[in-house]
Design an enzyme around this catalytic site. Structure first.
Site, mmCIF file in Angstrom:
data_model
loop_
_atom_site.group_PDB
_atom_site.id
_atom_site.type_symbol
_atom_site.label_atom_id
_atom_site.label_comp_id
_atom_site.label_asym_id
_atom_site.label_seq_id
_atom_site.Cartn_x
_atom_site.Cartn_y
_atom_site.Cartn_z
ATOM 1 N N LYS A 117 0.831 -1.209 0.000
ATOM 2 C CA LYS A 117 0.000 0.000 0.000
ATOM 3 C C LYS A 117 0.858 1.248 0.000
ATOM 4 O O LYS A 117 0.512 2.254 -0.625
ATOM 5 C CB LYS A 117 -0.928 0.017 1.222
ATOM 6 C CG LYS A 117 -2.084 -0.960 1.111
ATOM 7 C CD LYS A 117 -3.102 -0.745 2.205
ATOM 8 C CE LYS A 117 -4.205 -1.780 2.160
ATOM 9 N NZ LYS A 117 -5.110 -1.732 3.294
ATOM 10 N N LYS A 199 -4.101 -10.154 -6.540
ATOM 11 C CA LYS A 199 -5.365 -10.524 -5.878
ATOM 12 C C LYS A 199 -6.486 -9.549 -6.258
ATOM 13 O O LYS A 199 -6.221 -8.373 -6.537
ATOM 14 C CB LYS A 199 -5.186 -10.595 -4.360
ATOM 15 C CG LYS A 199 -5.017 -9.283 -3.680
ATOM 16 C CD LYS A 199 -5.202 -9.380 -2.164
ATOM 17 C CE LYS A 199 -5.172 -7.961 -1.611
ATOM 18 N NZ LYS A 199 -5.426 -7.820 -0.215
ATOM 19 N N LYS A 202 -10.696 -4.437 -3.560
ATOM 20 C CA LYS A 202 -11.668 -3.340 -3.661
ATOM 21 C C LYS A 202 -10.990 -2.009 -3.959
ATOM 22 O O LYS A 202 -11.651 -1.061 -4.359
ATOM 23 C CB LYS A 202 -12.542 -3.261 -2.404
ATOM 24 C CG LYS A 202 -11.796 -3.192 -1.062
ATOM 25 C CD LYS A 202 -12.773 -3.025 0.104
ATOM 26 C CE LYS A 202 -12.591 -3.931 1.293
ATOM 27 N NZ LYS A 202 -11.332 -3.942 1.997
HETATM 28 P P1 TYM Z 1 -10.160 -6.625 3.994
HETATM 29 O O1 TYM Z 1 -11.238 -5.644 4.226
HETATM 30 O O2 TYM Z 1 -9.054 -6.260 3.072
HETATM 31 O O3 TYM Z 1 -10.752 -7.983 3.462
HETATM 32 C C1 TYM Z 1 -11.814 -8.632 4.126
HETATM 33 C C2 TYM Z 1 -11.651 -10.117 4.089
HETATM 34 O O4 TYM Z 1 -11.634 -10.603 2.753
HETATM 35 C C3 TYM Z 1 -10.456 -11.354 2.519
HETATM 36 N N1 TYM Z 1 -10.004 -11.080 1.154
HETATM 37 C C4 TYM Z 1 -9.850 -12.029 0.218
HETATM 38 N N2 TYM Z 1 -10.059 -13.349 0.243
HETATM 39 C C5 TYM Z 1 -9.798 -14.042 -0.903
HETATM 40 N N3 TYM Z 1 -9.352 -13.442 -2.033
HETATM 41 C C6 TYM Z 1 -9.127 -12.117 -2.099
HETATM 42 N N4 TYM Z 1 -8.690 -11.548 -3.221
HETATM 43 C C7 TYM Z 1 -9.379 -11.344 -0.923
HETATM 44 N N5 TYM Z 1 -9.281 -10.011 -0.647
HETATM 45 C C8 TYM Z 1 -9.664 -9.881 0.628
HETATM 46 C C9 TYM Z 1 -9.458 -10.842 3.537
HETATM 47 O O5 TYM Z 1 -8.450 -11.794 3.784
HETATM 48 C C10 TYM Z 1 -10.329 -10.584 4.722
HETATM 49 O O6 TYM Z 1 -10.555 -11.760 5.444
HETATM 50 N N6 TYM Z 1 -7.305 -6.371 7.998
HETATM 51 C C11 TYM Z 1 -8.542 -6.899 7.516
HETATM 52 C C12 TYM Z 1 -9.749 -6.408 8.304
HETATM 53 C C13 TYM Z 1 -9.647 -6.633 9.776
HETATM 54 C C14 TYM Z 1 -9.821 -7.862 10.429
HETATM 55 C C15 TYM Z 1 -9.704 -7.555 11.831
HETATM 56 C C16 TYM Z 1 -10.038 -9.166 10.006
HETATM 57 C C17 TYM Z 1 -9.448 -5.674 10.724
HETATM 58 N N7 TYM Z 1 -9.487 -6.230 11.951
HETATM 59 C C18 TYM Z 1 -9.812 -8.565 12.775
HETATM 60 C C19 TYM Z 1 -10.145 -10.164 10.964
HETATM 61 C C20 TYM Z 1 -10.027 -9.868 12.336
HETATM 62 C C21 TYM Z 1 -8.716 -6.435 6.093
HETATM 63 O O7 TYM Z 1 -8.176 -5.464 5.672
HETATM 64 O O8 TYM Z 1 -9.573 -7.143 5.394
#
Ligand code: TYM
Length: 336
Positions: A117, A199, A202
């Site tokens: 990022k 990957k 969003k």
């Molecule tokens: P975020 O918002 O980027 O993504 C949310 C969830 O979707 C999964 N994900 C994917 N899985 C498969 N293929 C992809 N291309 C893909 N892109 C995203 C992510 O692995 C995630 O599970 N840091 C986290 C949010 C967070 C969180 C937490 C998660 C904050 N605190 C505590 C679990 C527990 C995040 O940015 O996810």
């Protein structure tokens, strides 16, 4: 008195920093839905994390409602789960601060997501972006979560969470449960439809690269038809040699509930065009009932506010217990 074993605790969340995508569903949410009956589960709208990159307030607010409505429409039951917004429970920021004091700069500098990022063209690098994994650790450790269902990209953050829990416990006794990541066998890393070696994300500037849970059937079909595939014509699962085709096969397998070898046999003698259209059709059919439920749920923001208020109340009570133990461990004076 009958003693019942405490259920394992599940916690996860998604940042409302862009649209909710099929990759989030496949990598994370589908496991949330599957685990809600067997686990004590908490699912968040990770809004504090979302502002580590600039957000327009009106868009963020609308998106937060979209997310809650989509969590419910995708099958999460507000009675069975604690559904809440991270910003409604101040203990997250408080424990985040404490954990900062146990995190080494080098540990955060090594985080691949931060490196990605922060090196993007025009990236605004703020301290929050750097510190992001510490707040995530606080999210998890506050609730003594045993399992964290996420996609593969969060594995490194989970490792840091575990390290921090172990480090803290070593110094102060068993304050935190050390959580396990729960990463699906298939679909842990869904790839971009435009660049299948990256990957699906969003924050991708090209909307053609991802499918939103709220994309219309026309848009979904168009995006799959434009999906970048590989050289050759054979439909075979081989992520190294055929990343585009393999990504489509993974999606079709999940959304049609068919094993990949059966799909390979089904597509023998057919071209990439057929794979694209049939994947689009499976995704459209899967999303149709979710989109219909979403429309009804999203129309009543008051009801969504009530669900979040109820969730935050329950989350706050649990988070406070951990926070008090953490404060007490440091020798902070008790609050009277
Ligand atoms: P975020 O918002 O980027 O993504 C949310 C969830 O979707 C999964 N994900 C994917 N899985 C498969 N293929 C992809 N291309 C893909 N892109 C995203 C992510 O692995 C995630 O599970 N840091 C986290 C949010 C967070 C969180 C937490 C998660 C904050 N605190 C505590 C679990 C527990 C995040 O940015 O996810």
């Amino acid at each position: 008195m009958v003693m019942t074993a405490a259920r394992p605790v599940v916690l996860s969340g998604i940042q409302p920093s862009g649209q909710l995508l099929i990759s989030h569903y496949v990598g994370a949410m589908r496991n949330w839905v599957a685990m809600q009956d067997t686990h004590d589960s908490l699912f968040m709208l990770v809004d504090l994390h979302a502002i580590t990159v600039p957000q327009d307030p009106a868009t963020l607010r609308a998106r937060c409602y979209d997310f809650v409505a989509l969590y419910l429409a995708a099958g999460l039951d507000a009675q069975k789960n604690t559904i809440f917004a991270q910003s409604h429970v101040s203990a997250h920021a408080e424990l985040g601060w404490i954990l900062n004091c146990y995190t080494h700069m080098g540990e955060l500098e090594r985080m691949t997501q931060f490196k990605d990022k922060s090196t993007r063209a025009g990236a605004v690098i703020n301290v929050g972006l750097f510190d992001y994994p510490v707040l995530m650790a606080a999210d998890i450790l506050l609730y003594q979560a045993t399992h964290v269902p996420v996609g593969a990209d969060q594995k490194q953050h989970l490792e840091l969470t575990r390290d921090l829990a172990i480090r803290f416990n070593h110094q102060y006794g068993e304050v935190f449960t050390v959580p396990e990541p729960f990463i699906p066998q298939t679909g842990a890393r869904i790839m971009s439809l435009q660049e299948p070696t990256k990957k699906m994300s969003k924050s991708d500037p090209s909307a053609l690269s991802y499918i939103g849970l709220l994309d219309t059937p026309d848009v979904i079909l168009k995006k799959f038809k434009k999906a970048v595939t590989d050289s050759g014509s054979e439909i075979r699962f081989d992520p190294e040699e055929k990343p585009g085709v393999s990504n489509l096969l993974t999606l079709l397998s999940i959304f049609s509930n068919t094993e990949i070898p059966a799909l390979e046999r089904h597509f023998e003698g057919q071209g990439y065009g057929a794979l694209k259209v049939q994947t689009a059709e499976a995704v459209i059919a899967f999303l149709a009932p979710i989109q219909e439920k979403f429309a009804a749920l999203r129309a009543d923001e008051g009801a969504l506010d009530d669900i979040l208020a109820d969730g935050a109340g329950r989350a706050r009570a649990r988070a406070e217990v951990t926070l008090r133990r953490v404060y007490d461990a440091h020798g902070f004076l008790p609050r009277r």
